[in-house]
Write an enzyme that holds these catalytic residues in place. Structure first.
Site, short mmCIF file in Angstrom:
data_model
loop_
_atom_site.label_atom_id
_atom_site.label_comp_id
_atom_site.label_asym_id
_atom_site.label_seq_id
_atom_site.Cartn_x
_atom_site.Cartn_y
_atom_site.Cartn_z
N ASP A 24 44.98 -49.59 -54.15
CA ASP A 24 45.77 -48.24 -54.04
C ASP A 24 45.59 -47.38 -54.94
OD1 ASP A 24 47.12 -49.96 -52.18
OD2 ASP A 24 48.35 -50.77 -53.64
N ALA A 51 44.39 -54.21 -46.41
CA ALA A 51 44.09 -52.95 -46.91
C ALA A 51 44.70 -51.67 -46.12
CB ALA A 51 42.69 -52.58 -46.84
N HIS A 53 44.27 -47.70 -46.04
CA HIS A 53 43.42 -46.47 -46.30
C HIS A 53 44.36 -45.18 -45.97
CE1 HIS A 53 40.29 -48.82 -47.78
NE2 HIS A 53 40.28 -49.42 -46.56
P1 IMP Z 1 46.47 -60.87 -49.76
O1 IMP Z 1 45.16 -60.15 -49.63
O2 IMP Z 1 47.25 -60.44 -48.47
O3 IMP Z 1 46.44 -62.17 -49.40
O4 IMP Z 1 47.24 -60.68 -50.75
C1 IMP Z 1 46.95 -61.24 -52.28
C2 IMP Z 1 47.19 -60.12 -53.48
O5 IMP Z 1 46.59 -59.01 -52.99
C3 IMP Z 1 48.67 -59.65 -53.06
O6 IMP Z 1 49.17 -59.40 -54.48
C4 IMP Z 1 48.78 -58.16 -52.37
O7 IMP Z 1 49.76 -57.45 -52.94
C5 IMP Z 1 47.31 -57.81 -53.00
N1 IMP Z 1 46.78 -56.89 -52.16
C6 IMP Z 1 46.18 -57.25 -50.86
N2 IMP Z 1 45.35 -56.05 -50.24
C7 IMP Z 1 45.95 -55.13 -51.02
C8 IMP Z 1 45.63 -53.80 -50.98
O8 IMP Z 1 44.87 -53.11 -50.21
N3 IMP Z 1 46.24 -52.98 -52.28
C9 IMP Z 1 47.10 -53.56 -53.06
N4 IMP Z 1 47.13 -54.76 -53.14
C10 IMP Z 1 46.60 -55.61 -52.33
#
Ligand code: IMP
Length: 505
Positions: A24, A51, A53
């Site tokens: 982010d 993600a 964007h």
């Molecule tokens: P997951 O990728 O959904 O399994 O989440 C695992 C961790 O990564 C969590 O703390 C999410 O909030 C964080 N996370 C996943 N994708 C993003 C992103 O694009 N930005 C910020 N945090 C992310």
């Protein structure tokens, strides 16, 4: 005034843009900018629709979860690739494709790797079940985005996952789905069917179409729905790994990172990480290239602050535990805006929790995927030094404009350890020890107290500054400190969301 071209030499053929924090950090703006001005091919290699964007084009905001953020330039003949390391939930991708087609974009130049991993509704179900039961049953709540990312990758390393190419071979696809559902049903035995129904009723899971009272998951619906998606995605599915290898060194290739270094499965603040390697080696591998192909690596950090969504230690967080607890809930935005406009939360509030809210409101720090408030904290150099162990030191600093008017800017230069003896290989870390480089283990980080150097801030609005020398002196002093302390090379400074609000150092 320097331009982006001053950063790039003609020999540079592959550039990677990644994030050195927890994601982010505003990658979209730079990926879009470099894509527009330099790249012929743009490729994503890791993560999935976790993600988000945000790209601003002609004053219109676009948020993408799976499509590379440069997709808006497809009319210029640029090729956009979703690489083999990405996990794809077809519903998200088809929705994004349809939306852009409706807006008049052609998508002629989109390519999806045949080796990208296929996310199934069962993966999303498993992710959400685990998160909703964690805490209640002693499991670890990670605060995932609920997009099925970990179960999809787990399925892949467990050798029974599906890939995009399976969508093109109906018989193989059906056979694999049947096997997958046999395995999933066994793993779901004993779970509350009501909870499963509730989760599957979500609109992201197409409002319950996959639920079966008798079989948990309705096999026929899953197969027919995915074959429908297969038809929509078929024109885009290609051997992108081979294509990229054939183009490396010849065409200008931009690799677009997802998430950030501190969320990397291999180098991040484990276990509060995602399930892909978000660093440059992971990204290169995720598009079928070698890390050595990358000629320029640009790592993004937020200017003098950090943000995090989800659980896990965050030593410099404004308001500590109180903020962590507060940010668990989405839907805080309106209330926070009210606190800000009434003056209760101010960028100079003596209460760090309220100061964090004010910075969040000004910086619009709410997750583009989940809507959760992003936890906010000061820049943490021990974590940056950790990231620099495996990444280059060329930095893009973003969002510096949001700190204008903050009277005191704190930078964490080291930690004081407060926990029981912690072994890190041959090292023994004990209470009272001061550490300059973080160890990316949540069990260690939770016992680290940040030590801050305090700098006077700047008053001026910097969003119109285009030249480094015109930045306030106090701001440049902090940039110099960052370089002295970490060896960072501050290459680009972003002073606003628009492409032109950029300073090349
Ligand atoms: P997951 O990728 O959904 O399994 O989440 C695992 C961790 O990564 C969590 O703390 C999410 O909030 C964080 N996370 C996943 N994708 C993003 C992103 O694009 N930005 C910020 N945090 C992310």
């Amino acid at each position: 005034m320097k331009t982006f071209n001053d950063l790039i030499t003609p020999e540079m053929k592959t550039i990677a843009v990644v994030c050195n924090q927890w994601g982010d950090t505003g990658k979209g703006k730079f990926v879009d900018y470099i894509a527009q001005h330099w790249a012929d091919i743009i490729a994503r290699g890791t993560g999935g629709d976790n993600a988000g964007h945000t790209v601003i084009l002609n004053d219109q905001e676009h948020i993408f979860h799976l499509l590379p953020s440069s997709i808006l330039h497809d009319k210029d003949g640029k090729i956009n690739i979703i690489g083999s390391g990405v996990v794809i939930y077809p519903k998200t991708l088809c929705d994004e494709i349809k939306l852009l087609l409706k807006k008049g974009f052609s998508l002629n130049n989109l390519q999806i790797s045949l080796r990208a991993k296929l996310t199934l509704p069962t993966h999303i179900l498993q992710d959400r079940l685990k998160e909703s039961l964690a805490g209640k049953e002693g499991g670890e709540k990670i605060g995932t985005t609920g997009k099925g990312i970990t179960p999809t990758y787990l399925n892949h390393v467990g050798r029974s996952g599906l890939i995009m190419n399976d969508l093109l071979n109906t018989n193989i696809f059906i056979e694999k789905i049947k096997k997958h559902l046999r395995e999933v049903r066994v793993s779901l035995k004993g779970y509350d069917l009501q909870l499963i129904r509730e989760i599957l009723n979500h609109d992201h899971l197409e409002n319950g179409i996959y639920f079966s009272e008798t079989d948990i998951i309705n096999e026929d619906t899953l197969i027919s729905q995915y074959l429908k998606y297969a038809k929509e995605l078929d024109p885009f599915i290609r051997d992108t790994d081979s294509f990229l290898r054939s183009m490396a060194g010849k065409k200008n290739i931009l690799l677009e990172g997802a998430q950030g270094h501190l969320l990397s499965i291999d180098y991040g603040t484990y276990p509060y990480v995602t399930s892909s390697d978000c660093t440059v080696p992971g990204l290169a591998k995720g598009v079928g290239l070698k890390e050595s192909c990358v000629d320029l690596e640009l790592g993004i950090i937020k200017g003098f602050c950090m943000s995090k969504v989800g659980e896990g230690p965050f030593p410099t967080e404004h308001g500590g535990k109180k903020s962590e607890e507060w940010c668990r809930k989405s839907g805080r935005k309106a209330l926070e805006r009210q606190l800000f406009s009434s003056g209760r939360a101010d960028i100079n509030s003596p209460d760090p929790f309220l100061q964090g809210i004010a910075i969040r409101v000004i910086g619009e720090e709410y997750g583009s995927t989940t809507g959760r408030p992003r936890r906010i904290g000061w820049l943490d150099l021990p974590l940056l030094r950790h990231a620099f162990k495996t990444s280059h030191k060329n930095l893009i600093l973003t969002k510096l404009d949001i700190l204008s008017g903050v009277k005191k800017i704190k930078v964490c230069y080291a930690y004081r350890y407060k926990g029981v003896i912690y072994r890190f290989g041959e090292k023994r870390i004990q209470k009272g020890d001061v550490l300059r480089t973080a160890i990316s283990d949540a069990n260690f980080l939770k016992d680290c107290e940040p030590l801050f150097k305090v700098f006077p801030g700047w008053e001026e609005d910097i969003s119109g500054v285009r030249d480094y020398q015109n930045l306030p002196l106090n701001l440049r002093k902090i940039l110099d400190y960052l370089t002295e302390e970490t060896g960072a090379k501050n290459k680009v400074i972003s002073v606003g969301p628009k492409p032109e609000q950029t300073i090349i150092v």
